[in-house]
Structure formats: structure tokens, C-alpha cells
Design a protein around this motif. Structure first.
Motif: not given
Length: 155
Positions: A34-40, A44-49
Motif C-alpha cells: 500500500l502507498e499513502s500520501l506519505r509514500g511507500g 515507523e520510518t521517519t522521513r524529511a518534512a
């Protein structure tokens, strides 16, 4: 007959479990493809804002896209308080302050009771929380693609 049905169900559940295990090996992230607006990215993974949205300065009046659209806000509203105790919008847009501040006056409809149409001496409680309907116009990419077309009469 009941034993046969139970046996078939048990075999089916074992096969489904094996398929899920194979998927887990192919997709170790565990998000099931699944892929959300956060991406794939896993939760638990922190991504850049995402970069902050830019609000154009001195944009002036923004045209409506459809009939009865609440006017868009042509300025940033960062740190504007709109709560039970205060409404920063009214500091400029109330009928009392609008001329002095050079701001657009809020509509007379905001001073009417929604149930009986009575004219009130102050902004109606149902119209007090401006950000329910009015939003700032930002220079931002759409969250989802769409093919919305402006009403012909408003072009």
C-alpha cells in the motif's frame, strides 16, 4: 459433513497463512504494497518534512471557482488565534475595523441567525470560526490529482 467442512476450512487457512508468509518475505516492510500520501514508507520510518507552503504576498482578491464559494484568504494566517475567546480575523475584517485596516468587510450574512434569519448585533456564533469555510490560498501542489473545471460564468 461438519468434519469435512472444518477440514476444508483448516486447509484453506493454512494455505492463506503460507501465502502471507511468502508476501512478508518479498515485502519485508510489512505494508502490504500500500502507498499513502506519505509514500511507500513504513509508519515507523521517519522521513524529511515536506517544505512549508508558500503564501503569496499582496495577492489581492482571489477569483472564485464555483458559485457560493467562500472567499479565499490572500495572506498567511500563521499565529492567528480563532478560539472561543478571540478571533484575530475580526480585528481587521469586522464592520467596525475594516475601513481603518483597509480590509474586506465580512458579509452581512455573518450577522444573521441561521435558524430564523434574525439580524444580530454581533457575528453569529455559527459564523464565528472563520476557518471552517475560509482557507488561505497557498502555492502548493495538489494532494490528489483532479480535473476540476471552473464554472463557465466565473471565467
Amino acid at each position: 459433513m461438519k468434519r469435512l467442512v472444518l477440514a476444508v476450512m483448516a486447509v484453506g487457512m493454512m494455505v492463506a497463512g503460507a501465502v502471507q508468509s511468502a508476501e512478508a518475505l518479498n515485502n519485508p516492510g510489512g505494508i502490504g504494497g500500500l502507498e499513502s500520501l506519505r509514500g511507500g514508507i513504513e509508519l515507523e520510518t521517519t522521513r524529511a518534512a515536506d517544505p512549508m507552503k508558500r503564501y503569496p504576498r499582496d495577492q489581492g482578491t482571489i477569483d472564485s471557482d464555483y458559485v457560493y464559494q467562500p472567499p479565499l484568504i490572500p495572506h498567511t494566517i500563521r499565529n492567528y488565534e480563532v478560539s472561543l475567546n478571540a478571533n484575530k480575523c475580526l480585528a481587521c475584517h469586522s464592520w467596525k475595523n475594516a475601513n481603518e485596516m483597509g480590509a474586506t468587510k465580512i458579509s452581512v450574512t455573518h450577522y444573521q441567525s441561521p435558524r430564523k434569519g434574525q439580524v444580530l448585533s454581533d457575528v453569529s456564533p455559527s459564523r464565528y470560526f472563520c476557518l471552517q469555510c475560509h482557507v488561505p490560498q497557498a502555492d502548493a501542489k495538489p494532494l490528489v490529482e483532479n480535473n476540476f473545471q471552473r464554472v463557465d460564468a466565473l471565467r
